[in-house]
Design a protein around this motif. Structure first.
Motif, PDB file in Angstrom:
ATOM      1  N   ALA A  60      -2.544   2.501  -9.506  1.00  0.00           N
ATOM      2  CA  ALA A  60      -3.368   3.249  -8.931  1.00  0.00           C
ATOM      3  C   ALA A  60      -4.799   3.430  -9.677  1.00  0.00           C
ATOM      4  CB  ALA A  60      -2.652   4.561  -8.781  1.00  0.00           C
TER       5      ALA A  60
ATOM      6  N   LEU B 155       5.166   3.100  -0.270  1.00  0.00           N
ATOM      7  CA  LEU B 155       5.880   4.322  -0.890  1.00  0.00           C
ATOM      8  C   LEU B 155       6.122   5.414   0.423  1.00  0.00           C
ATOM      9  CD1 LEU B 155       2.670   4.763  -3.424  1.00  0.00           C
ATOM     10  CD2 LEU B 155       4.917   3.708  -3.675  1.00  0.00           C
ATOM     11  N   GLU B 156       5.350   5.664   1.338  1.00  0.00           N
ATOM     12  CA  GLU B 156       6.019   6.366   2.496  1.00  0.00           C
ATOM     13  C   GLU B 156       7.452   5.964   3.041  1.00  0.00           C
ATOM     14  OE1 GLU B 156       5.991   9.490   5.141  1.00  0.00           O
ATOM     15  OE2 GLU B 156       4.823   9.202   3.349  1.00  0.00           O
TER      16      GLU B 156
ATOM     17  N   VAL C 177      -2.026   0.580  -3.937  1.00  0.00           N
ATOM     18  CA  VAL C 177      -1.293   1.944  -3.868  1.00  0.00           C
ATOM     19  C   VAL C 177      -2.217   2.889  -4.586  1.00  0.00           C
ATOM     20  CG1 VAL C 177       1.034   0.912  -3.833  1.00  0.00           C
ATOM     21  CG2 VAL C 177      -0.001   1.603  -5.962  1.00  0.00           C
ATOM     22  N   THR C 178      -2.054   4.206  -4.078  1.00  0.00           N
ATOM     23  CA  THR C 178      -3.006   5.380  -4.542  1.00  0.00           C
ATOM     24  C   THR C 178      -2.282   6.255  -5.553  1.00  0.00           C
ATOM     25  OG1 THR C 178      -2.687   6.780  -2.911  1.00  0.00           O
ATOM     26  CG2 THR C 178      -4.664   4.887  -2.556  1.00  0.00           C
TER      27      THR C 178
ATOM     28  N   GLY D 188      -0.341   8.632  -3.128  1.00  0.00           N
ATOM     29  CA  GLY D 188       0.898   8.017  -2.670  1.00  0.00           C
ATOM     30  C   GLY D 188       2.004   8.037  -3.694  1.00  0.00           C
TER      31      GLY D 188
ATOM     32  N   THR E 211       0.935  -0.899   0.092  1.00  0.00           N
ATOM     33  CA  THR E 211      -0.129   0.060   0.107  1.00  0.00           C
ATOM     34  C   THR E 211       0.858   0.982  -0.047  1.00  0.00           C
ATOM     35  OG1 THR E 211       0.125   0.213   2.613  1.00  0.00           O
ATOM     36  CG2 THR E 211      -1.610  -1.388   1.342  1.00  0.00           C
ATOM     37  N   ASP E 212       0.121   2.402   0.156  1.00  0.00           N
ATOM     38  CA  ASP E 212       0.945   3.441   0.218  1.00  0.00           C
ATOM     39  C   ASP E 212       1.975   3.790   1.462  1.00  0.00           C
ATOM     40  OD1 ASP E 212      -0.458   4.533  -1.950  1.00  0.00           O
ATOM     41  OD2 ASP E 212      -1.527   6.018  -0.885  1.00  0.00           O
TER      42      ASP E 212
END
Length: 226
Positions: free
Chosen positions: A202, A158-159, A179-180, A183, A154-155
């Motif tokens: 996304a 990415l974080e 993931v969005t 993100g 998920t995001d």
């Protein structure tokens, strides 16, 4: 000349052309070839095509590992990548057999392979954000991270890239449907030097929760009645 008369450098070169099973079998023939098999320099690259391969004893993990790939292409991948709440009892039982296999293996990589430069994971439906976070923290030289069809990513991953991926130059999150766009934009903003790719991610439909599924079913029934 017998093969055992060759020096270590030549033997390492010969072993490099063999697959993991062949290396292991050859190492059983004599102590000298066993020493070659156990030489860390032989294991700078590892490729796996099934979680089952991760449980074998035909390879070594160590600081020399630079490139790691776990790419699972099978009909069974589709089962593991189905949302948990949608699986029937048979599918759940199947997934439980190896649910932690890849994650546990990657934790070993975190502890033993600090010099890892590239990691590719494809079809690894049980890999979580926390697992990737630990890798980024423990493998500070990681330059390439390629994730494909890893549905639990998920995001948060990415974080983690923006916080701990200082050496990262390539990031792929293809077919990672959770993931969005927000993100991805954050990665582009915080890490402009990273070559980011997110094919079919996304813009895909994220996993639905059971309550959402019920709402969709009710809406569908109403449409049918109309």
């Amino acid at each position: 000349m017998h093969i055992t008369q060759l020096n270590q450098e030549c033997l390492l070169h010969l072993f490099s052309f063999l697959d993991k099973n062949s290396r292991k079998n050859l190492a059983k023939t004599c102590h000298k070839l066993l020493e070659v098999f156990q030489d860390p320099l032989l294991w700078s690259l590892l490729n796996f095509h099934s979680p089952v391969e991760l449980k074998k004893d035909n390879f070594l993990l160590g600081p020399a590992l630079k490139h790691l790939s776990i790419c699972w292409y099978s009909e069974r991948v589709k089962v593991c990548n189905i949302e948990d709440w949608m699986k029937n009892s048979f599918q759940k039982d199947f997934c439980k057999r190896h649910e932690n296999t890849v994650s546990d293996f990657l934790l070993d990589v975190c502890n033993r392979c600090p010099n890892l430069l590239s990691l590719t994971l494809s079809g690894c439906g049980h890999i979580t954000d926390n697992c990737i976070l630990q890798l980024l923290k423990n493998c500070p030289n990681l330059k390439s991270l390629k994730l494909e069809n890893c549905v639990r990513i998920t995001d948060h991953t990415l974080e983690a890239v923006t916080l701990h991926g200082a050496s990262l130059r390539t990031l792929h999150v293809d077919f990672c449907r959770n993931v969005t766009q927000a993100g991805l934009e954050r990665v582009r903003e915080k890490c402009p030097s990273v070559m980011l790719r997110a094919d079919r991610s996304a813009n895909m439909i994220p996993d639905s929760k059971p309550e959402k599924k019920l709402m969709l079913e009710k809406a569908s029934r109403k449409l049918v009645q109309l």
